[in-house]
Write an enzyme that holds these catalytic residues in place. Sequence first.
Site, PDB file in Angstrom:
ATOM      1  CG  HIS A 125      -1.899  -1.080   1.341  1.00 11.46           C
ATOM      2  ND1 HIS A 125      -2.071  -1.827   2.484  1.00 11.46           N
ATOM      3  CD2 HIS A 125      -2.782  -1.582   0.433  1.00 11.46           C
ATOM      4  CE1 HIS A 125      -3.025  -2.720   2.294  1.00 11.46           C
ATOM      5  NE2 HIS A 125      -3.473  -2.605   1.052  1.00 11.46           N
ATOM      6  CE  LYS A 127     -14.456  -6.383   2.685  1.00 12.90           C
ATOM      7  NZ  LYS A 127     -13.611  -5.457   1.918  1.00 12.90           N
ATOM      8  NE  ARG A 153      -2.948  -7.430  -4.426  1.00 15.11           N
ATOM      9  CZ  ARG A 153      -3.736  -7.563  -3.394  1.00 15.11           C
ATOM     10  NH1 ARG A 153      -3.238  -7.821  -2.219  1.00 15.11           N
ATOM     11  NH2 ARG A 153      -5.040  -7.463  -3.522  1.00 15.11           N
ATOM     12  CB  SER A 155      -4.218  -6.943   4.309  1.00 14.47           C
ATOM     13  OG  SER A 155      -3.852  -5.644   3.912  1.00 14.47           O
TER      14      SER A 155
HETATM   15  P1  ADP Z   1      -9.684  -4.066  -0.460  1.00 15.80           P
HETATM   16  O1  ADP Z   1     -10.145  -4.947   0.665  1.00 15.80           O
HETATM   17  O2  ADP Z   1     -10.536  -2.894  -0.734  1.00 15.80           O
HETATM   18  O3  ADP Z   1      -9.245  -4.786  -1.719  1.00 15.80           O
HETATM   19  P2  ADP Z   1      -6.928  -3.729   0.305  1.00 15.80           P
HETATM   20  O4  ADP Z   1      -6.518  -3.003   1.522  1.00 15.80           O
HETATM   21  O5  ADP Z   1      -6.670  -5.199   0.275  1.00 15.80           O
HETATM   22  O6  ADP Z   1      -8.415  -3.348   0.144  1.00 15.80           O
HETATM   23  O7  ADP Z   1      -6.244  -3.083  -0.974  1.00 15.80           O
HETATM   24  C1  ADP Z   1      -6.537  -1.770  -1.399  1.00 15.80           C
HETATM   25  C2  ADP Z   1      -6.030  -1.613  -2.815  1.00 15.80           C
HETATM   26  O8  ADP Z   1      -4.611  -1.764  -2.811  1.00 15.80           O
HETATM   27  C3  ADP Z   1      -6.559  -2.670  -3.793  1.00 15.80           C
HETATM   28  O9  ADP Z   1      -6.737  -2.059  -5.051  1.00 15.80           O
HETATM   29  C4  ADP Z   1      -5.447  -3.694  -3.860  1.00 15.80           C
HETATM   30  O10 ADP Z   1      -5.422  -4.366  -5.113  1.00 15.80           O
HETATM   31  C5  ADP Z   1      -4.224  -2.775  -3.713  1.00 15.80           C
HETATM   32  N1  ADP Z   1      -3.091  -3.489  -3.159  1.00 15.80           N
HETATM   33  C6  ADP Z   1      -3.061  -4.271  -2.065  1.00 15.80           C
HETATM   34  N2  ADP Z   1      -1.834  -4.770  -1.857  1.00 15.80           N
HETATM   35  C7  ADP Z   1      -1.056  -4.289  -2.856  1.00 15.80           C
HETATM   36  C8  ADP Z   1       0.322  -4.451  -3.227  1.00 15.80           C
HETATM   37  N3  ADP Z   1       1.130  -5.264  -2.547  1.00 15.80           N
HETATM   38  N4  ADP Z   1       0.782  -3.796  -4.310  1.00 15.80           N
HETATM   39  C9  ADP Z   1      -0.055  -3.016  -5.043  1.00 15.80           C
HETATM   40  N5  ADP Z   1      -1.373  -2.825  -4.754  1.00 15.80           N
HETATM   41  C10 ADP Z   1      -1.866  -3.451  -3.682  1.00 15.80           C
END
Ligand code: ADP
Length: 161
Positions: A17, A41, A90, A128
């Site tokens: 992130h 959620k 990703r 995450s």
């Molecule tokens: P959500 O539950 O809304 O998908 P996340 O917190 O998992 O939220 O992710 C928020 C955004 O960041 C999403 O678009 C996800 O694809 C992106 N994201 C998560 N991890 C990475 C990473 N390692 N590299 C690039 N983008 C990421």
Amino acid sequence: MATAVYPGSFDPITLGHIDIIKRLTPLYDEVVVLVSYSPHKNYLFTAEERKEFLRSNLLDLKNVRVDVHQGLTVDYLKKIKAKVIVRGLRAVVDFEYEMAMASMNKKLFPDIETALFFASPDCYYISSRAIKEIARYGGNLNGLVPPNIQPILLEKLKLPT
Ligand code: ADP
């Protein structure tokens, strides 16, 4: 003024992130990292905790602010008069979901665009969800989450020995 809104669960924040957020800062006047909250959620951390984890790791980025929103992301964009949603990609598995989401958001609010950023080669495998699994077993989180989040996560999730 061009504002980018980067919404997500951030449960918890990862270095993936942070990588996206750092790459956004030179491209937009303002970057809003939006902690989404849905009562349907299950989160490990509260929205306020997730916000604080972000805030404490983004202090040096002057055009970034963190906010919490419950409801549709497009309604938040309308409220602050922003036009760009940023999401990260990703792998191919992210693509279908992100495309459907971008199309739905466009349907709800035709003025907005979704900008997709490819994960950096060093971060594409970080999620995450995987982080929580590693923490559950007391694994090494170096290079995956910011240092101040590591003890909090381990404390919250580590299985009793
Ligand atoms: P959500 O539950 O809304 O998908 P996340 O917190 O998992 O939220 O992710 C928020 C955004 O960041 C999403 O678009 C996800 O694809 C992106 N994201 C998560 N991890 C990475 C990473 N390692 N590299 C690039 N983008 C990421």
